[in-house]
Design a protein around this motif. Structure first.
Motif: not given
Length: 181
Positions: A83-84, A63-64, A96-98, A89-90
């Motif tokens: 950025g792409m 999607r990004l 992973d945290a969510l 990685m971002l």
């Protein structure tokens, strides 16, 4: 005697087929019940978190990338390419945290993917604040079962949770298809 034997064999085959094709519905009911009750241990038994996280990462990254390609400012910018490259990685770190049992429970209750910027867990809604969620089910193939969750306030945005067969009768939540838009 042979007629009785054939009848018993026929009943056994019918019973097996009902259990084989009906088993994901039992898992879905247990998943929804655990989500509504806030049963983290129950959710952890029904969700393959590494596979679910990978699926969500793939969906969010795609999607990004599509949004970045659609925006001419990003597409034509030199920093846009950087950025792409960094976006997966971002997204991976945020996912992973969510993705935890409470977050999966919130997804099942609200038919929405929580925003990573709002924190890793979503609070359980109050009884009268719970949105009305419509559920529909169907096989994608013999070993993949899709649960479509639609909030009646957003009928064009359907979240799809994907369960995968583990053995003959056991199912685990392993994937997600995000709503369009």
């Amino acid at each position: 005697m042979t007629r009785l034997f054939k009848g018993l064999i026929g009943l056994a085959v019918i019973g097996f087929l009902v259990a084989y094709f009906g088993s994901p519905l039992l898992t879905v009911r247990a998943l929804v019940a655990a989500a509504e009750a806030g049963d983290e241990a129950g959710l952890e038994r029904m969700v393959d978190f590494p596979a679910f996280r990978d699926s969500l990462k793939d969906e969010l990254t795609a999607r990004l990338m599509a949004e970045a390609q659609a925006d001419p400012r990003v597409r034509d910018s030199g920093l846009g390419g950087l950025g792409m490259m960094l976006a997966p990685m971002l997204v991976g770190g945020a996912v992973d945290a969510l993705v935890t049992a409470p977050t999966v429970a919130a997804m099942v209750r609200t038919a929405d993917v929580p925003d990573p910027t709002e924190g890793a867990t979503a609070p359980a809604p109050a009884e009268n604040d719970s949105p009305e969620i419509r559920r529909s089910y169907g096989y994608r193939d013999l070993n993949t079962f899709a649960v479509r969750l639609t909030n009646v306030e957003r009928p064009n945005q359907t979240l799809k949770l994907l369960l995968t067969r583990q053995g003959l009768f056991d199912w685990r939540l392993t994937g997600i298809d995000l709503p369009e838009g």
